[in-house]
Design a protein around this motif. Structure first.
Motif, PDB file in Angstrom:
ATOM      1  N   HIS A   1     -29.650  84.350  10.530  1.00  0.00           N
ATOM      2  CA  HIS A   1     -29.997  85.562  11.268  1.00  0.00           C
ATOM      3  C   HIS A   1     -29.532  86.811  10.528  1.00  0.00           C
ATOM      4  CE1 HIS A   1     -30.361  88.422  14.525  1.00  0.00           C
ATOM      5  NE2 HIS A   1     -29.052  88.570  14.621  1.00  0.00           N
ATOM      6  N   PHE A   2     -28.412  86.735   9.841  1.00  0.00           N
ATOM      7  CA  PHE A   2     -27.863  87.888   9.140  1.00  0.00           C
ATOM      8  C   PHE A   2     -28.285  87.936   7.674  1.00  0.00           C
ATOM      9  CE2 PHE A   2     -24.929  86.845  12.605  1.00  0.00           C
ATOM     10  CZ  PHE A   2     -24.886  88.054  13.275  1.00  0.00           C
ATOM     11  N   VAL A   3     -28.643  86.804   7.111  1.00  0.00           N
ATOM     12  CA  VAL A   3     -28.989  86.741   5.693  1.00  0.00           C
ATOM     13  C   VAL A   3     -30.398  87.266   5.431  1.00  0.00           C
ATOM     14  CG1 VAL A   3     -29.392  85.192   3.748  1.00  0.00           C
ATOM     15  CG2 VAL A   3     -27.393  84.854   5.223  1.00  0.00           C
ATOM     16  N   MET A   4     -31.371  86.815   6.216  1.00  0.00           N
ATOM     17  CA  MET A   4     -32.772  87.127   5.941  1.00  0.00           C
ATOM     18  C   MET A   4     -33.092  88.624   5.959  1.00  0.00           C
ATOM     19  SD  MET A   4     -34.683  84.777   4.864  1.00  0.00           S
ATOM     20  CE  MET A   4     -36.296  85.502   5.180  1.00  0.00           C
ATOM     21  N   PRO A   5     -32.615  89.400   6.928  1.00  0.00           N
ATOM     22  CA  PRO A   5     -32.931  90.833   6.890  1.00  0.00           C
ATOM     23  C   PRO A   5     -32.448  91.514   5.612  1.00  0.00           C
ATOM     24  CG  PRO A   5     -32.129  90.234   9.059  1.00  0.00           C
ATOM     25  CD  PRO A   5     -31.908  89.040   8.173  1.00  0.00           C
ATOM     26  N   VAL A   6     -31.282  91.112   5.116  1.00  0.00           N
ATOM     27  CA  VAL A   6     -30.760  91.685   3.879  1.00  0.00           C
ATOM     28  C   VAL A   6     -31.662  91.319   2.703  1.00  0.00           C
ATOM     29  CG1 VAL A   6     -28.825  91.709   2.267  1.00  0.00           C
ATOM     30  CG2 VAL A   6     -28.390  91.678   4.739  1.00  0.00           C
TER      31      VAL A   6
ATOM     32  N   HIS B   1     -32.415  87.744  17.523  1.00  0.00           N
ATOM     33  CA  HIS B   1     -32.664  86.659  16.580  1.00  0.00           C
ATOM     34  C   HIS B   1     -34.170  86.475  16.365  1.00  0.00           C
ATOM     35  CE1 HIS B   1     -28.441  85.547  16.825  1.00  0.00           C
ATOM     36  NE2 HIS B   1     -28.639  84.599  15.931  1.00  0.00           N
ATOM     37  N   VAL B   2     -34.911  86.464  17.441  1.00  0.00           N
ATOM     38  CA  VAL B   2     -36.360  86.303  17.335  1.00  0.00           C
ATOM     39  C   VAL B   2     -37.004  87.578  16.796  1.00  0.00           C
ATOM     40  CG1 VAL B   2     -38.491  85.957  18.650  1.00  0.00           C
ATOM     41  CG2 VAL B   2     -36.482  84.550  19.124  1.00  0.00           C
ATOM     42  N   GLY B   3     -36.543  88.740  17.266  1.00  0.00           N
ATOM     43  CA  GLY B   3     -37.097  89.995  16.791  1.00  0.00           C
ATOM     44  C   GLY B   3     -36.895  90.194  15.301  1.00  0.00           C
TER      45      GLY B   3
ATOM     46  N   PRO C   1     -39.599  81.996  12.084  1.00  0.00           N
ATOM     47  CA  PRO C   1     -39.336  82.424  13.467  1.00  0.00           C
ATOM     48  C   PRO C   1     -39.471  81.304  14.475  1.00  0.00           C
ATOM     49  CG  PRO C   1     -41.422  83.325  12.679  1.00  0.00           C
ATOM     50  CD  PRO C   1     -40.746  82.708  11.504  1.00  0.00           C
ATOM     51  N   LEU C   2     -40.278  80.282  14.156  1.00  0.00           N
ATOM     52  CA  LEU C   2     -40.399  79.139  15.069  1.00  0.00           C
ATOM     53  C   LEU C   2     -39.094  78.352  15.107  1.00  0.00           C
ATOM     54  CD1 LEU C   2     -44.010  77.891  14.233  1.00  0.00           C
ATOM     55  CD2 LEU C   2     -43.270  79.327  16.143  1.00  0.00           C
ATOM     56  N   THR C   3     -38.452  78.204  13.945  1.00  0.00           N
ATOM     57  CA  THR C   3     -37.149  77.519  13.935  1.00  0.00           C
ATOM     58  C   THR C   3     -36.100  78.333  14.684  1.00  0.00           C
ATOM     59  OG1 THR C   3     -36.443  78.504  11.819  1.00  0.00           O
ATOM     60  CG2 THR C   3     -37.666  76.415  11.725  1.00  0.00           C
ATOM     61  N   ILE C   4     -36.191  79.644  14.585  1.00  0.00           N
ATOM     62  CA  ILE C   4     -35.260  80.506  15.322  1.00  0.00           C
ATOM     63  C   ILE C   4     -35.479  80.352  16.821  1.00  0.00           C
ATOM     64  CG2 ILE C   4     -34.658  82.891  15.848  1.00  0.00           C
ATOM     65  CD1 ILE C   4     -33.455  81.990  13.258  1.00  0.00           C
ATOM     66  N   LEU C   5     -36.732  80.295  17.230  1.00  0.00           N
ATOM     67  CA  LEU C   5     -37.050  80.125  18.645  1.00  0.00           C
ATOM     68  C   LEU C   5     -36.490  78.806  19.160  1.00  0.00           C
ATOM     69  CD1 LEU C   5     -38.528  81.259  21.112  1.00  0.00           C
ATOM     70  CD2 LEU C   5     -40.595  80.088  20.313  1.00  0.00           C
ATOM     71  N   PHE C   6     -36.632  77.752  18.380  1.00  0.00           N
ATOM     72  CA  PHE C   6     -36.059  76.468  18.771  1.00  0.00           C
ATOM     73  C   PHE C   6     -34.541  76.549  18.799  1.00  0.00           C
ATOM     74  CE2 PHE C   6     -34.192  72.378  17.534  1.00  0.00           C
ATOM     75  CZ  PHE C   6     -34.657  71.576  18.574  1.00  0.00           C
ATOM     76  N   CYS C   7     -33.972  77.228  17.816  1.00  0.00           N
ATOM     77  CA  CYS C   7     -32.516  77.341  17.701  1.00  0.00           C
ATOM     78  C   CYS C   7     -31.900  78.010  18.923  1.00  0.00           C
ATOM     79  CB  CYS C   7     -32.168  78.121  16.440  1.00  0.00           C
ATOM     80  SG  CYS C   7     -30.410  78.414  16.195  1.00  0.00           S
ATOM     81  N   ILE C   8     -32.452  79.141  19.335  1.00  0.00           N
ATOM     82  CA  ILE C   8     -31.867  79.853  20.471  1.00  0.00           C
ATOM     83  C   ILE C   8     -32.030  79.068  21.764  1.00  0.00           C
ATOM     84  CG2 ILE C   8     -32.258  82.092  19.376  1.00  0.00           C
ATOM     85  CD1 ILE C   8     -34.577  82.521  21.378  1.00  0.00           C
ATOM     86  N   THR C   9     -33.019  78.167  21.782  1.00  0.00           N
ATOM     87  CA  THR C   9     -33.253  77.362  22.982  1.00  0.00           C
ATOM     88  C   THR C   9     -32.320  76.166  23.035  1.00  0.00           C
ATOM     89  OG1 THR C   9     -35.593  78.006  22.947  1.00  0.00           O
ATOM     90  CG2 THR C   9     -35.005  76.117  24.310  1.00  0.00           C
TER      91      THR C   9
END
Length: 270
Positions: free
Chosen positions: A94-99, A191-193, A219-227
């Motif tokens: 979540h913190f790596v990709m935006p950078v 996280h999803v945004g 983003p699909l893996t992130i959606l699964f992750c937060i769930t």
């Protein structure tokens, strides 16, 4: 996979016109993020209101036939290493990709960088507004009768492996706030945004199909992750997409206004 670089123009970052200007970009980014993080912590709402809002989310998801969080989590709780993986994934990528995305755009597509940098900055402000207006209890903090497991406390992760505790006023203790920040900053799901923002920001720059496939999966893996970790409700993801859309619209308005200003100056000098 990488398009030709663009030369510095009126639409590229001002920082590219001076030597080591990227340091100014970095400094501003740090200030904005620290400001966001501070405000995010200070707008924490009451536990009662956050719980009421959580019940509203459950009702809405049931109406939409989207109340899947508990079933998804229960399907994987018996696989310790799997849950541990998603705990770590939640707190790292979540913190790596935006950078990574911002650096890539700054170096290879500076004009595009300006639009998406501004989008992200506006998203920060909109997210804080959402946390303030709609404090929301995440699934992992819900009362036991709802059947969710706080995976951050029960399974391995890089953060504090402890349960959230509440004080005599039913608010998270000072220790809990120090460890987890604003527990009720769940709507929207950043996280999803952020993950969707990252994909859209670099999508036109990618040519290879397998890389595009990875971008779609992200983003699909992130959606699964937060769930599966019970950190967010599914509707929190919708909130993240709404904030992204509003942020992009705002950045587009800013870009159009600056372009009109440049055009007016150009005509004035003719």
């Amino acid at each position: 996979m990488t398009p030709p670089t663009t030369t510095a123009t009126g639409r590229t970052p001002l920082s590219q016109r001076v030597r080591f200007g990227w340091l100014a970009e970095l400094a501003v980014a740090v200030v904005i993020y620290e400001g966001y993080d501070t405000l995010r912590s200070r707008v924490a709402g009451s536990t009662h209101v956050a719980f009421v809002h959580a019940k509203q989310i459950i009702s809405a998801e049931r109406f939409l036939h989207l109340y899947w969080e508990r079933d998804v989590q229960r399907a994987f709780l018996h696989v310790d290493w799997f849950i541990a993986f998603w705990n770590i994934y939640y707190g790292t990528i979540h913190f790596v990709m935006p950078v990574v995305v911002l650096v890539w755009l700054y170096l290879k597509a500076p004009e595009r960088y300006v639009r998406w940098r501004n989008t992200l900055g506006l998203m920060f402000g909109l997210a804080v507004l959402g946390f303030w207006l709609y404090p929301l209890m995440p699934p992992r903090v819900m009362p036991p009768k709802y059947g969710f497991v706080d995976t951050a406390a029960e399974y391995y992760n890089f953060g504090p492996q402890v349960r959230v505790r509440f004080d005599a006023h039913d608010q998270p203790t000072h220790e809990a706030a120090e460890q987890f920040g604003n527990l009720y900053a769940a709507m929207p799901s950043f996280h999803v945004g952020w993950s969707t923002w990252a994909v859209l920001a670099i999508w036109p720059l990618v040519r290879r199909r397998w890389v595009k496939g990875l971008l779609v999966a992200y983003p699909l893996t992130i959606l699964f992750c937060i769930t599966v970790t019970a950190n967010h409700w599914l509707l929190d993801a919708a909130g993240g997409w709404i904030v992204l859309g509003l942020g992009y619209a705002g950045a587009s308005v800013i870009g159009a206004a600056l372009a009109a200003r440049r055009s007016g100056r150009a005509h004035a000098t003719v």
